[in-house]
Design a protein around this motif. Structure first.
Motif, PDB file in Angstrom:
ATOM      1  N   MET A   1       1.711  36.152  63.589  1.00 12.75           N
ATOM      2  CA  MET A   1       2.322  35.608  62.375  1.00 12.75           C
ATOM      3  C   MET A   1       1.241  35.533  61.309  1.00 12.75           C
ATOM      4  O   MET A   1       0.190  34.928  61.524  1.00 12.75           O
ATOM      5  CB  MET A   1       2.931  34.230  62.642  1.00 12.75           C
ATOM      6  N   VAL A   2       1.491  36.181  60.174  1.00  7.14           N
ATOM      7  CA  VAL A   2       0.532  36.239  59.077  1.00  7.14           C
ATOM      8  C   VAL A   2       1.115  35.465  57.900  1.00  7.14           C
ATOM      9  O   VAL A   2       2.212  35.781  57.425  1.00  7.14           O
ATOM     10  CB  VAL A   2       0.245  37.693  58.653  1.00  7.14           C
ATOM     11  N   ALA A   3       0.399  34.444  57.441  1.00  6.92           N
ATOM     12  CA  ALA A   3       0.846  33.631  56.310  1.00  6.92           C
ATOM     13  C   ALA A   3      -0.061  33.895  55.117  1.00  6.92           C
ATOM     14  O   ALA A   3      -1.273  33.671  55.198  1.00  6.92           O
ATOM     15  CB  ALA A   3       0.819  32.146  56.674  1.00  6.92           C
ATOM     16  N   LEU A   4       0.513  34.395  54.022  1.00  2.16           N
ATOM     17  CA  LEU A   4      -0.243  34.637  52.797  1.00  2.16           C
ATOM     18  C   LEU A   4       0.154  33.598  51.757  1.00  2.16           C
ATOM     19  O   LEU A   4       1.331  33.469  51.416  1.00  2.16           O
ATOM     20  CB  LEU A   4       0.021  36.042  52.256  1.00  2.16           C
ATOM     21  N   GLU A   5      -0.845  32.863  51.284  1.00  2.00           N
ATOM     22  CA  GLU A   5      -0.635  31.847  50.266  1.00  2.00           C
ATOM     23  C   GLU A   5      -1.537  32.136  49.076  1.00  2.00           C
ATOM     24  O   GLU A   5      -2.531  32.856  49.193  1.00  2.00           O
ATOM     25  CB  GLU A   5      -0.934  30.452  50.822  1.00  2.00           C
TER      26      GLU A   5
END
Length: 250
Positions: A42-46
């Protein structure tokens, strides 16, 4: 973490093309090897508006097998989601073995936009740190690779990108009143981001903070972070892993 970030980091166009090609090859090799063994990610880009999250996702997805890849653009929760715990809609998107889920914004909305915009009481978003840490620890313990990136730009660069969008008929649709309102709350967001790093940086789900004033540099760093995260987990689990591509930037 943001005060010490060198936003002048830059990558020349020829170097960018070379790094991009190598990392796209690296990601597809990892997808076709370790992820076929059941690894999940799971890759979270903020990042602030116009920080380049979408551009990084497009380069990441370019050569990967779309059958095992999902991208979620996270906005305000739907009515039925508001009636449940704020992490409910993310539990439903946890990938199956061999799959990757990429989030353009993520579960960190609870401690960012909901905090800054006053959408939740302090007691609620403050509790969110513990809930998010428990969520991520549970995912990591079940074998999910967690990659979290904050793409950081300064206010001047954001304004330049806003104006370029407005001048381009093919990109003007990206702009909304929310973008300008968020910009007015820049200092409040920066305080929330620093608290987010302090409260949710962990061994199993560390933050990668990326200077993003130069889009080319930021895209390479995002792809590199995903590649590194998959490779570390594969090696820890004893999975055969392809050798990394030799080109890297710091």
């Amino acid at each position: 973490m943001l005060e010490d970030l060198d936003l002048s980091r830059h990558l020349a166009k020829d170097d960018y093309k070379r790094h991009l090609k190598a990392l796209q090859i690296d990601l597809i090799r990892l997808q076709q090897s370790v992820m076929r063994e059941g690894l999940r990610a799971m890759v979270a880009l903020e990042g602030m508006d116009a920080a380049g999250k979408g551009g990084a996702i497009r380069r990441m997805a370019h050569s990967m097998d779309p059958r095992a890849y999902r991208v979620y653009r996270v906005g305000p929760p739907e009515r039925q989601e508001k009636a449940r715990h704020h992490l409910y809609r993310f539990w439903t998107k946890v990938p199956l073995p061999g799959e990757m889920a990429v989030f353009d914004r993520s579960w960190y909305g609870r401690v960012l936009v909901e905090r800054v915009e006053g959408l939740e009481e302090p007691a609620v978003w403050e509790r969110g740190y513990r809930e998010i840490n428990d969520f991520e620890r549970t995912l990591a313990d079940s074998g999910v690779v967690l990659v979290k990136c904050w793409l950081h730009i300064d206010p001047d660069e954001q304004l330049r990108r806003f104006n370029r969008r407005l001048a381009d008929p093919l990109k003007a649709w990206k702009m909304s009143e929310d973008d300008w309102r968020n910009r007015e709350n820049w200092d409040a967001y920066m305080a929330a981001v620093e608290d987010m790093f302090a409260q949710t940086y962990s061994e199993w789900a560390p933050w990668t903070v990326i200077p993003a004033n130069d889009k080319r540099y930021a895209r390479i760093r995002v792809l590199q972070a995903v590649s590194d995260g998959l490779r570390r987990r594969a090696e820890r689990d004893g999975l055969e892993c392809p050798d990394p591509e030799p080109v890297r930037i710091e």
